[in-house]
Design a protein around this motif. Structure first.
Motif, short mmCIF file in Angstrom:
data_model
loop_
_atom_site.label_atom_id
_atom_site.label_comp_id
_atom_site.label_asym_id
_atom_site.label_seq_id
_atom_site.Cartn_x
_atom_site.Cartn_y
_atom_site.Cartn_z
N GLU A 4 -14.04 16.17 -13.63
CA GLU A 4 -12.80 16.37 -13.38
C GLU A 4 -12.67 16.92 -12.30
OE1 GLU A 4 -10.75 16.18 -17.95
OE2 GLU A 4 -10.97 17.87 -16.78
N VAL A 5 -13.47 18.06 -12.04
CA VAL A 5 -13.43 18.79 -10.70
C VAL A 5 -13.73 17.67 -9.45
CG1 VAL A 5 -14.63 20.88 -9.62
CG2 VAL A 5 -14.10 21.12 -11.94
N ALA A 6 -14.85 17.26 -9.55
CA ALA A 6 -15.17 16.46 -8.53
C ALA A 6 -14.07 15.27 -8.21
CB ALA A 6 -16.40 15.52 -8.76
N ALA A 7 -13.72 14.71 -9.30
CA ALA A 7 -12.54 13.80 -8.99
C ALA A 7 -11.12 14.27 -8.35
CB ALA A 7 -12.34 13.08 -10.54
N ALA A 8 -10.92 15.34 -8.97
CA ALA A 8 -9.71 15.92 -8.30
C ALA A 8 -9.84 16.24 -6.68
CB ALA A 8 -9.24 17.28 -9.07
N ALA A 9 -11.02 16.81 -6.49
CA ALA A 9 -11.53 17.13 -5.24
C ALA A 9 -11.38 16.07 -4.32
CB ALA A 9 -12.84 17.87 -5.11
N GLU A 10 -12.09 14.91 -4.77
CA GLU A 10 -11.93 13.49 -3.99
C GLU A 10 -10.32 13.19 -3.79
OE1 GLU A 10 -13.42 9.05 -4.24
OE2 GLU A 10 -13.99 10.38 -5.85
N ARG A 11 -9.46 13.31 -4.62
CA ARG A 11 -8.26 13.05 -4.38
C ARG A 11 -7.52 13.98 -3.23
NH1 ARG A 11 -2.62 13.85 -6.72
NH2 ARG A 11 -1.77 13.97 -4.76
N CYS A 12 -8.09 15.20 -3.31
CA CYS A 12 -7.46 16.27 -2.42
C CYS A 12 -8.12 16.33 -0.96
CB CYS A 12 -7.50 17.61 -3.02
SG CYS A 12 -6.51 18.10 -4.41
N GLN A 13 -8.89 15.06 -0.66
CA GLN A 13 -9.49 14.72 0.72
C GLN A 13 -10.44 15.62 0.82
OE1 GLN A 13 -8.02 12.49 2.68
NE2 GLN A 13 -6.63 12.14 0.98
N GLY A 14 -11.47 16.05 -0.33
CA GLY A 14 -12.48 16.80 -0.36
C GLY A 14 -12.48 18.28 -0.44
N ASN A 15 -11.27 18.72 -0.78
CA ASN A 15 -10.83 20.05 -0.89
C ASN A 15 -10.75 20.38 -2.41
OD1 ASN A 15 -10.28 20.77 1.91
ND2 ASN A 15 -8.52 19.18 1.78
N PRO A 16 -11.00 21.58 -2.81
CA PRO A 16 -10.99 21.73 -4.27
C PRO A 16 -9.36 21.83 -4.65
CG PRO A 16 -11.22 23.90 -2.99
CD PRO A 16 -11.51 22.69 -2.20
N ALA A 17 -9.42 21.47 -6.07
CA ALA A 17 -8.04 21.64 -6.80
C ALA A 17 -7.91 22.78 -7.43
CB ALA A 17 -7.95 20.43 -7.78
N TRP A 18 -6.83 23.60 -7.55
CA TRP A 18 -6.59 24.75 -8.16
C TRP A 18 -5.78 24.52 -9.56
CZ3 TRP A 18 -4.38 27.50 -3.43
CH2 TRP A 18 -5.61 27.83 -2.49
N ASN A 19 -6.22 25.53 -10.74
CA ASN A 19 -5.84 25.57 -11.95
C ASN A 19 -4.86 26.82 -11.77
OD1 ASN A 19 -7.71 23.70 -13.65
ND2 ASN A 19 -9.06 24.73 -12.42
N LEU A 20 -3.43 26.35 -11.85
CA LEU A 20 -2.67 27.59 -11.72
C LEU A 20 -1.85 27.88 -12.94
CD1 LEU A 20 -1.18 27.01 -8.04
CD2 LEU A 20 -3.09 28.39 -8.95
N PRO A 21 -2.27 28.72 -14.00
CA PRO A 21 -1.40 29.05 -14.85
C PRO A 21 0.03 29.48 -15.02
CG PRO A 21 -2.97 30.64 -14.85
CD PRO A 21 -3.04 29.91 -13.71
N LEU A 22 0.89 28.72 -15.51
CA LEU A 22 2.39 28.97 -15.46
C LEU A 22 2.94 29.14 -16.82
CD1 LEU A 22 3.92 26.55 -12.65
CD2 LEU A 22 3.34 28.94 -12.64
N VAL A 23 2.44 28.93 -17.69
CA VAL A 23 2.95 29.03 -19.09
C VAL A 23 1.80 29.57 -20.05
CG1 VAL A 23 4.12 27.93 -21.01
CG2 VAL A 23 4.52 27.11 -18.62
#
Length: 372
Positions: free
Chosen positions: A114-133
């Motif tokens: 999931e980390v790699a797939a999300a980074a690919e979607r983000c043009q090679g940049n990492p996705a962040w997990n931001l806890p809001l709840v």
């Protein structure tokens, strides 16, 4: 059992402030209006994409409704369409670029790609997990005449994997002396869709059940018994309609359906799902993410809960690109998250959640500001 939600919030705020001390807690300016500080919150730079789309965790659906309402008030003409299809679906839709951000009750998994797939979607940049709840998970059940059930993680594991099949089983009776337990068959109800709530519950069972849970973890229920129901609302409705049933569901949904909630005995006696007891568990959690990736480690809470604490808790994340959005999307995502992390928290108590402490709001705002 009916938990007083405002009491829960007060205890969680106090505990979370201790947990996240050191993040900083400078006061935010007050004011109001689009593009200006909202009441009790920071300045919101409204604009960009008018209609954001998001998908995922049904556990945060009620919280998301509150966030969207606050966003619309701060930024008139802007909206977020949130589809509560479950954490697994939310991550997949986000990684496929079909929604602007995802919602998940567990962070992106390195092992599952999931980390790699999300980074690919983000043009090679990492996705962040931001806890809001933040919020507790209830072991909710329906047994006629039984409203004060006690369970251990070991017994809960044996219920959810089919080793215990009737409610008068000796293992349950030993935990509930004097309770007239019926010979009603146990009917397990689980989340049929992939869910971070399922992942958290299975992580808890794996860590705390003394080897009784060997089915593994993940967003798909692995118990092998029972009937599935979609989304948190579906689970709560199914328990309410099924005699002899047991499931796991976020507190707000258990309260809305007026379900009985089991007390958990982690070795120091039965612990009720109350404000004080959930707060004790939050105190034991740690932030383990790097930089602006704000991942919360709950495994320690599950494995070694503090005496008198209610250990079955979760944090719900928004999955966002650190970079890689187009300019209009980035601006709108940042505006929405700014509102959600601040003024949007004001009505979470009424929905059965715990608002973020001021210190953690600042840490979230630092991450949101860095989105590009």
């Amino acid at each position: 059992m009916k938990l007083q939600r405002h009491g829960l919030v007060a205890a969680l705020l106090a505990a979370s402030a201790l947990l996240l001390a050191g993040c900083g807690s400078d006061p935010v300016p007050a004011g109001g209006g689009a593009g200006a500080p909202a009441a009790g919150g920071p300045a919101v730079d409204c604009g960009g994409k008018e209609n954001l789309s998001a998908e995922g965790s049904s556990a945060q659906k009620n919280a998301m409704d509150a966030f969207v309402q606050a966003y619309q008030a701060a930024c008139p003409g802007h909206n977020v369409a949130y589809n509560p299809t479950g954490s697994g679906a939310g991550i997949k839709q986000f990684s496929a670029g079909l929604v602007d951000f995802g919602g998940s009750d567990s962070p992106l998994s390195q092992e599952k790609g999931e980390v790699a797939a999300a980074a690919e979607r983000c043009q090679g940049n990492p996705a962040w997990n931001l806890p809001l709840v933040f919020g507790p998970v209830a072991l909710a059940y329906k047994i006629e005449g039984v409203t004060n059930l006690v369970l251990t993680a070991e017994v809960a594991a044996k219920l959810f994997n089919g080793q215990i099949t009737t409610w008068n089983d000796p293992a349950i009776a030993a935990l509930n002396p004097g309770v007239d337990l019926p010979d009603t068959p146990v009917k397990v109800i689980y989340r049929s869709d992939e869910s971070g709530t399922t992942d958290n519950v299975q992580q808890y069972l794996a860590a705390a059940s003394k080897g009784a849970w060997t089915q593994g973890t993940g967003k798909k229920f692995n118990g092998g018994v029972g009937s599935g129901a979609e989304k948190s609302s579906g689970v709560a409705q199914a328990v309410a309609a099924t005699e002899g049933s047991i499931s796991y569901v976020e507190l707000s949904f258990a309260q809305d359906a007026k379900l009985s909630i089991a007390r958990i005995d982690s070795g120091s006696g039965p612990v009720e799902l109350t404000a004080e007891n959930v707060g004790k568990a939050i105190e034991g959690a740690k932030v383990i993410g790097s930089g602006n990736d704000l991942v919360i480690d709950l495994k320690g809470v599950y494995a070694e809960p503090a005496p008198g604490s209610y250990p079955l808790i979760l944090a719900t994340y928004e999955i966002v690109c650190s970079q890689g959005y187009d300019a209009d999307t980035a601006k709108a995502v940042k505006a929405f998250l700014t509102v959600a992390a601040t003024t949007g928290q004001a009505n979470l108590a009424d929905a059965g959640y715990a608002p973020l402490p001021a210190s953690f709001q600042e840490k979230l705002l630092t991450a949101v500001t860095a989105i590009a």
